[in-house]
Design a protein around this motif. Sequence first.
Motif, PDB file in Angstrom:
ATOM      1  N   LYS A   1       0.743  -1.224   0.186  1.00 25.70           N
ATOM      2  CA  LYS A   1      -0.209  -0.110   0.120  1.00 25.70           C
ATOM      3  C   LYS A   1       0.851   1.177  -0.051  1.00 25.70           C
ATOM      4  N   MET A   2       2.136   1.079  -0.308  1.00 21.96           N
ATOM      5  CA  MET A   2       3.094   2.472  -0.161  1.00 21.96           C
ATOM      6  C   MET A   2       2.742   3.292  -1.321  1.00 21.96           C
ATOM      7  N   THR A   3       3.177   4.556  -1.079  1.00 24.61           N
ATOM      8  CA  THR A   3       3.033   5.547  -2.263  1.00 24.61           C
ATOM      9  C   THR A   3       4.086   5.075  -3.345  1.00 24.61           C
ATOM     10  N   LYS A   4       3.503   5.682  -4.487  1.00 24.11           N
ATOM     11  CA  LYS A   4       4.149   5.099  -5.534  1.00 24.11           C
ATOM     12  C   LYS A   4       5.691   5.922  -5.843  1.00 24.11           C
ATOM     13  N   ASN A   5       5.847   7.022  -5.140  1.00 21.66           N
ATOM     14  CA  ASN A   5       7.025   7.809  -5.579  1.00 21.66           C
ATOM     15  C   ASN A   5       7.071   8.875  -4.370  1.00 21.66           C
ATOM     16  N   GLY A   6       8.291   9.496  -4.433  1.00 21.55           N
ATOM     17  CA  GLY A   6       8.207  10.645  -3.171  1.00 21.55           C
ATOM     18  C   GLY A   6       9.786  10.949  -2.859  1.00 21.55           C
ATOM     19  N   PHE A   7      10.047  11.973  -2.214  1.00 23.08           N
ATOM     20  CA  PHE A   7      11.250  12.328  -1.583  1.00 23.08           C
ATOM     21  C   PHE A   7      11.753  11.403  -0.599  1.00 23.08           C
ATOM     22  N   VAL A   8      13.068  11.373  -0.272  1.00 22.29           N
ATOM     23  CA  VAL A   8      13.662  10.907   0.849  1.00 22.29           C
ATOM     24  C   VAL A   8      13.724  11.836   2.133  1.00 22.29           C
ATOM     25  N   ALA A   9      13.697  11.344   3.068  1.00 23.15           N
ATOM     26  CA  ALA A   9      13.668  12.242   4.389  1.00 23.15           C
ATOM     27  C   ALA A   9      14.317  11.599   5.407  1.00 23.15           C
ATOM     28  N   ILE A  10      14.810  12.413   6.443  1.00 25.43           N
ATOM     29  CA  ILE A  10      15.307  12.091   7.558  1.00 25.43           C
ATOM     30  C   ILE A  10      14.485  12.933   8.773  1.00 25.43           C
ATOM     31  N   GLY A  11      14.457  12.171   9.993  1.00 23.77           N
ATOM     32  CA  GLY A  11      13.768  12.886  11.142  1.00 23.77           C
ATOM     33  C   GLY A  11      13.611  12.199  12.317  1.00 23.77           C
ATOM     34  N   THR A  12      12.817  12.662  13.026  1.00 21.78           N
ATOM     35  CA  THR A  12      12.860  12.116  14.468  1.00 21.78           C
ATOM     36  C   THR A  12      11.340  11.873  15.223  1.00 21.78           C
ATOM     37  N   ASP A  13      11.039  11.185  15.852  1.00 22.03           N
ATOM     38  CA  ASP A  13       9.856  10.452  16.295  1.00 22.03           C
ATOM     39  C   ASP A  13       8.884  11.529  17.194  1.00 22.03           C
ATOM     40  N   THR A  14       9.541  12.574  17.729  1.00 23.07           N
ATOM     41  CA  THR A  14       9.026  13.671  18.595  1.00 23.07           C
ATOM     42  C   THR A  14      10.084  14.847  18.354  1.00 23.07           C
ATOM     43  N   TYR A  15       9.423  15.977  18.907  1.00 18.20           N
ATOM     44  CA  TYR A  15      10.396  16.980  19.145  1.00 18.20           C
ATOM     45  C   TYR A  15      11.553  16.555  19.909  1.00 18.20           C
ATOM     46  N   GLY A  16      12.756  16.823  19.987  1.00 16.03           N
ATOM     47  CA  GLY A  16      13.780  16.643  20.803  1.00 16.03           C
ATOM     48  C   GLY A  16      15.214  16.585  19.934  1.00 16.03           C
ATOM     49  N   LEU A  17      16.151  16.557  20.604  1.00 14.25           N
ATOM     50  CA  LEU A  17      17.588  16.540  19.961  1.00 14.25           C
ATOM     51  C   LEU A  17      17.798  15.303  19.224  1.00 14.25           C
ATOM     52  N   ALA A  18      18.501  15.324  18.339  1.00 11.90           N
ATOM     53  CA  ALA A  18      19.053  14.128  17.505  1.00 11.90           C
ATOM     54  C   ALA A  18      20.047  14.670  16.598  1.00 11.90           C
ATOM     55  N   ASP A  19      21.076  14.051  16.076  1.00 12.98           N
ATOM     56  CA  ASP A  19      21.999  14.148  15.443  1.00 12.98           C
ATOM     57  C   ASP A  19      22.114  13.335  14.092  1.00 12.98           C
ATOM     58  N   PHE A  20      22.743  13.920  12.973  1.00 14.41           N
ATOM     59  CA  PHE A  20      22.524  13.205  11.664  1.00 14.41           C
ATOM     60  C   PHE A  20      23.861  13.380  11.158  1.00 14.41           C
ATOM     61  N   ASP A  21      24.544  12.482  10.564  1.00 19.62           N
ATOM     62  CA  ASP A  21      25.736  12.326   9.634  1.00 19.62           C
ATOM     63  C   ASP A  21      25.711  11.492   8.468  1.00 19.62           C
ATOM     64  N   ASN A  22      26.623  11.761   7.531  1.00 22.87           N
ATOM     65  CA  ASN A  22      26.894  10.952   6.557  1.00 22.87           C
ATOM     66  C   ASN A  22      25.504  10.348   5.715  1.00 22.87           C
ATOM     67  N   PHE A  23      24.945  11.447   5.313  1.00 22.56           N
ATOM     68  CA  PHE A  23      23.599  11.103   4.708  1.00 22.56           C
ATOM     69  C   PHE A  23      24.059  10.794   3.276  1.00 22.56           C
ATOM     70  N   MET A  24      23.354   9.726   2.738  1.00 20.49           N
ATOM     71  CA  MET A  24      23.658   9.224   1.312  1.00 20.49           C
ATOM     72  C   MET A  24      22.194   8.638   0.671  1.00 20.49           C
ATOM     73  N   ILE A  25      22.503   8.883  -0.548  1.00 14.47           N
ATOM     74  CA  ILE A  25      21.174   8.314  -1.427  1.00 14.47           C
ATOM     75  C   ILE A  25      21.905   7.860  -2.690  1.00 14.47           C
ATOM     76  N   THR A  26      21.403   6.729  -3.250  1.00  9.15           N
ATOM     77  CA  THR A  26      21.806   5.903  -4.468  1.00  9.15           C
ATOM     78  C   THR A  26      20.459   5.242  -5.053  1.00  9.15           C
ATOM     79  N   THR A  27      20.825   5.011  -6.339  1.00  5.72           N
ATOM     80  CA  THR A  27      19.618   4.260  -7.039  1.00  5.72           C
ATOM     81  C   THR A  27      19.669   3.002  -6.449  1.00  5.72           C
ATOM     82  N   ALA A  28      18.554   2.322  -6.567  1.00  5.27           N
ATOM     83  CA  ALA A  28      18.267   1.155  -5.745  1.00  5.27           C
ATOM     84  C   ALA A  28      18.886  -0.043  -6.544  1.00  5.27           C
ATOM     85  N   SER A  29      19.254   0.104  -7.871  1.00  3.55           N
ATOM     86  CA  SER A  29      19.793  -1.040  -8.573  1.00  3.55           C
ATOM     87  C   SER A  29      21.186  -1.190  -8.432  1.00  3.55           C
TER      88      SER A  29
END
Length: 658
Positions: free
Chosen positions: A630-658
């Motif tokens: 039932k998932m959407t057919k297309n869209g953006f990638v995203a990062i985030g958190t489950d609630t407000y509150g501090l969290a850190d992110f690093d070494n973000f990477m996107i590649t094609t699936a194949s």
Amino acid sequence: SALAVGPWRATTYDFDDSSGLGRQYDGIGGLSGGGATSKLLVNYPEKERNEILDYLFKPNFGASLQILKVEIGGDAQSTDGTEASHMHNSWDENYQRGYEWWLMVEAKKRNPNIKLYCLPWGFPGWVGQGSRNPYQVPEVTADYIIRWINGAKTVYGLTMDFVGIWNERPYNSTYIKTLRKMLDERGFSNVRIVAADGKWPNIVSDILADPSLASAVDYIGCHYPGTLSTDDALKTGKQLWASEDYSTYNDEVGGGCWARILNKNYAVGRMTATISWNLIASYYNPLPFFRDGLMTAVEPWSGNYNVDTPIWLSAHTTQFTQVGWKYLEHGAGVGLLEGGGSYVALVSPDKKDFTIIVETMSHNHSLCIRPPLPAYDVVPQTMNIQLKGSFANIKELNVWYSKLGFDGQQSIMFQKKDALQLKNGMGSASLGMDEVYTFTTVTTGDKGQYDAPPPSKSFPLPYSDNFDNYTLSTEPYNLAPQVGSFEVVNSSDATHKLIVRQTVINDPIEWCPLSLVFPMALGGNGSWSDIYVEVEALVGKVNATDGVFVAARVQNGGCQSYSAKGIFFFVFPAQQYYIISYDLARTQQISSGAVSSEVMDWNKISLLVTGTTIQGQVNGKSVFNIQAPKMTKNGFVAIGTDTYGLADFDNFMITTAS
Ligand code: 147
């Protein structure tokens, strides 16, 4: 039909200052923010970025804007993203965040006379002092706003000319008076108040009923007035502004909208400033109101951008006037044309320069997003111009011309034509449909032009970012915060160096109608379907969130972010737990369970989506490999958190699936 052929109607219009002048002209401007509308502009290649800024701000080049209005970031979603507050918390103060400071500096570099106007959409939660009301303690909110104005001054040498109250949300008379008083006490009596960035009636009747409110407010700013003001608004004696207007797709019809309202906001509503939402459409398609800006720049990775019709239609007024000029009186240089359309005329304080702007936008070719436009007719016509009073001896006027093209016809944008010769102050012009003419004594007009920008490209893959080459406190490039605030900070961990932190720890006082409680930054390409996305994430120890996520096929941003659809892979390190969900709000969970590979340190989280299959890993160990039909057919990638509150992110990477 006979009516369609050639000019058929000739009317003489007087331009005469002998019985006095009309209102002072306050300028034409653009609005960056409300929100995150300039997001993708900042990381354009330097060359193209400078070209774009020239088209917007450089005098006698393009739009030559006279006002720049910006959002005072409030950590809250404000249409196409969130803009960071200068005070995430009461104990925090930082004037390096976001891009509005940078934009104002660049605008001032090009035009030191540009007026600056600032306005909040949302506020950090603490401003409500225990309530959800920014007027709970008026002094706290006024202090918060004045700190921003003071930061502009002391850190960047930027002088605010105007400050607003709360965009399209309730104002409060006590707050307005408090703000005025505190501005004066702190040396900012030059900063004038615009109220209330909503509609006319309430602020107008309150000003008429309350002399102390009347003396605190200098300008009445109405949004999307449809070129109309009210008798009561005029009765206040205040300068009236369309302090936000336009918001229309910037094709030919959008240009028609802009040209029509620039003239008619004064010719009909006696408004003396018009500000476009937005300045530049620099936010991902399909975030809300794509391309509703004076021009478009949405590909920092290619450098491609578009100079759209509103740029040149702005130039018809801005290149031939200055803030502080005066309009002529209605009937003596300002009015509606017999055959449809409108004209305004303005004169410099020394009366040496004089400009007439005429527009003949037809109804269907000048529709704006709002309000509905009542029917009217425009026909080709002859305009006889009769100059009188101070203008009687003018022998010729320079002529600039635009015509919006429809039905396969090319538009003609801001073209210099032969001067109009006047005999005994009389000249004649034949006006077609959907045209703008400027007749002026000003000789400095110029159509700026750079070589075509690089060709359009789609978002490059593979894409990775370790954030190590960033300026502290800026936002991650190409990741557009929709909820929460994401900014580059120093890691306490030497191997990670600079990282991205979600910094908002409490619900902001929202501008959106809904509370948006799940921080998220999205990016990439909204048409991606099969994709791999990976990030390293660390939940904080104090004021921390519990969980972090990576996501793909994310469809919603803006005020709709609460219910964003996609595939969201949340991990909760302390709980050694994961959740996969079809939505950011986690109301449609696909699966959940234990994860043994999570640690109370940096975790590498990845998500691979191919067809209807989704696979997730934590620290290289598979967590799930299942079907999500039932998932959407297309869209953006995203990062985030489950609630407000501090969290850190690093070494973000996107590649094609194949
Ligand atoms: C305005 C906002 O002030 C901007 O931030 C931006 O969201 C803009 C987009 O068109 O709209 O808000 C309005 C929202 C709704 C209406 C008017 C303005 N309306 O329905 O009349």
